[in-house]
Design a protein around this motif. Structure first.
Motif, PDB file in Angstrom:
ATOM      1  N   GLY A  39       0.811  -1.217   0.000  1.00 19.97           N
ATOM      2  CA  GLY A  39       0.000   0.000   0.000  1.00 19.97           C
ATOM      3  C   GLY A  39       0.839   1.260   0.000  1.00 19.97           C
ATOM      4  O   GLY A  39       0.352   2.344   0.320  1.00 19.97           O
ATOM      5  N   GLY A  40       2.117   1.134  -0.382  1.00 22.82           N
ATOM      6  CA  GLY A  40       2.965   2.317  -0.516  1.00 22.82           C
ATOM      7  C   GLY A  40       3.267   3.032   0.786  1.00 22.82           C
ATOM      8  O   GLY A  40       3.661   4.197   0.777  1.00 22.82           O
ATOM      9  N   GLY A  44      -3.520   0.667   2.609  1.00 23.81           N
ATOM     10  CA  GLY A  44      -3.499  -0.767   2.849  1.00 23.81           C
ATOM     11  C   GLY A  44      -3.786  -1.109   4.299  1.00 23.81           C
ATOM     12  O   GLY A  44      -3.601  -0.289   5.206  1.00 23.81           O
ATOM     13  N   SER A  45      -4.253  -2.326   4.500  1.00 18.06           N
ATOM     14  CA  SER A  45      -4.646  -2.775   5.836  1.00 18.06           C
ATOM     15  C   SER A  45      -4.660  -4.291   5.875  1.00 18.06           C
ATOM     16  O   SER A  45      -4.821  -4.958   4.844  1.00 18.06           O
ATOM     17  N   LYS A  46      -4.516  -4.822   7.078  1.00 14.77           N
ATOM     18  CA  LYS A  46      -4.642  -6.263   7.253  1.00 14.77           C
ATOM     19  C   LYS A  46      -6.011  -6.763   6.802  1.00 14.77           C
ATOM     20  O   LYS A  46      -6.153  -7.917   6.381  1.00 14.77           O
ATOM     21  N   VAL A 111       5.626  -2.704  -0.712  1.00  8.81           N
ATOM     22  CA  VAL A 111       6.449  -2.188   0.382  1.00  8.81           C
ATOM     23  C   VAL A 111       6.391  -3.098   1.606  1.00  8.81           C
ATOM     24  O   VAL A 111       7.253  -3.028   2.480  1.00  8.81           O
ATOM     25  N   GLY A 112       5.387  -3.976   1.655  1.00  9.29           N
ATOM     26  CA  GLY A 112       5.395  -5.011   2.675  1.00  9.29           C
ATOM     27  C   GLY A 112       6.579  -5.947   2.484  1.00  9.29           C
ATOM     28  O   GLY A 112       7.138  -6.468   3.452  1.00  9.29           O
ATOM     29  N   GLY A 113       6.966  -6.128   1.221  1.00  8.01           N
ATOM     30  CA  GLY A 113       8.174  -6.897   0.934  1.00  8.01           C
ATOM     31  C   GLY A 113       9.422  -6.182   1.419  1.00  8.01           C
ATOM     32  O   GLY A 113      10.391  -6.820   1.860  1.00  8.01           O
ATOM     33  N   THR A 114       9.409  -4.858   1.342  1.00 11.11           N
ATOM     34  CA  THR A 114      10.530  -4.063   1.853  1.00 11.11           C
ATOM     35  C   THR A 114      10.657  -4.249   3.365  1.00 11.11           C
ATOM     36  O   THR A 114      11.763  -4.434   3.889  1.00 11.11           O
ATOM     37  N   PHE A 172       4.808   7.781  -3.591  1.00  9.69           N
ATOM     38  CA  PHE A 172       4.777   7.051  -2.328  1.00  9.69           C
ATOM     39  C   PHE A 172       6.133   7.056  -1.633  1.00  9.69           C
ATOM     40  O   PHE A 172       6.202   7.049  -0.398  1.00  9.69           O
ATOM     41  N   VAL A 173       7.220   7.112  -2.406  1.00 10.87           N
ATOM     42  CA  VAL A 173       8.547   7.182  -1.789  1.00 10.87           C
ATOM     43  C   VAL A 173       8.697   8.492  -1.021  1.00 10.87           C
ATOM     44  O   VAL A 173       9.128   8.511   0.147  1.00 10.87           O
TER      45      VAL A 173
END
Length: 268
Positions: A39-40, A44-46, A111-114, A172-173
């Motif tokens: 979600g940048g 985003g949410s669980k 970004v969850g991967g980040t 988003f960055v």
């Protein structure tokens, strides 16, 4: 039948919660999977990825999906701090045994991967990333003329898909960084994380998507030069993270299963 416990608080100060998906056959040997939503760092949410939680649990993983603080109210390193706080809470909670750290794996989208990479470097959890963003400072430095926009097609009347991707990437960055500061962006670059405990890693990216592949390849080169083991799967097309997630769940879980099995064999 998956049992779901929702809204378990892991950080009272920031009212941060996690959902837990329990497989039907939970035992003391159950494998744990942390899924970091994308979600940048601003959305985003669980709650958006409930279907994934159920799928992972049905595959035999006790699955935890935490929320974390979002920009622009909370900028770097808030989400990173929250991810570490979550793991500290998990390892100290009743949901894990003393030796469960070896049974924890991760999947992170976008970004969850980040965030998953950040945690993998600290704890060594086997990890799969779907379209993880890894390169920020060099990309911003090389794209000074790009105007950041969440909705480049509507706001800037962009028609080229790559222009839209670049505009959103910069949006988003910069939103998470809080300002265009190279010092902050360099700290956000994954190659500058503490990767001293980085374990088995599989990265999946599309050939022509939101996350610039040249930054991913640069990161792979960095890992190789530092003798880190990594697998990279580049799939064709423009799909980003959740756009291809359902097609690569089995491959991702197979990688994690095999990694856990190899780790246990090595211990014996």
């Amino acid at each position: 039948m998956v049992v779901i416990k929702k809204d378990i608080i892991y950080d009272e100060n920031n009212n941060l919660k996690t959902d837990i998906y329990f497989p039907n056959d939970t035992t003391s040997q159950t494998k744990l999977l942390i899924f970091w939503h994308g979600g940048g760092w601003f959305a985003g949410s669980k709650n958006d990825v409930k279907d994934l939680g159920i799928k992972f649990a049905n595959a035999g993983f006790m699955t935890l999906i935490p929320d974390y603080r979002l920009a622009p109210e909370f900028t770097y390193p808030a989400a990173h701090q929250d991810s570490k706080k979550f793991v500290e809470w998990l390892l100290d909670s009743d949901y894990t045994d003393d030796d469960d750290q070896q049974n924890i794996v991760q999947i992170g989208a976008s970004v969850g991967g980040t965030l998953a990479l950040y945690i993998a470097g600290i704890y060594g959890f086997p990890t799969v990333t779907w379209s993880a963003s890894v390169d920020f400072s060099n990309w911003v430095k090389n794209h000074q003329d790009v105007i950041p926009s969440r909705y480049g097609a509507n706001e800037l009347k962009l028609t080229n898909l790559y222009d839209i991707f670049e505009s959103f990437y910069k949006f988003f960055v910069k939103t998470y960084a809080g300002k265009n500061d190279q010092a902050i962006l360099k700290k956000m670059d994954v190659e500058n994380y503490d990767l001293s405990h980085l374990g088995r890693l599989k990265m999946i990216n599309s050939a022509h998507e939101l996350v610039p592949l040249n930054g991913v390849l640069k990161f792979i080169d960095f890992l190789a030069n530092n003798d880190h083991e990594v697998e990279l799967l580049v799939i064709k097309g423009h799909r980003h993270a959740m756009d291809y997630a359902m097609d690569y769940i089995d491959e991702s879980l197979d990688f994690l299963y095999q990694t856990i099995k190899e780790k246990k064999n090595d211990q014996h």
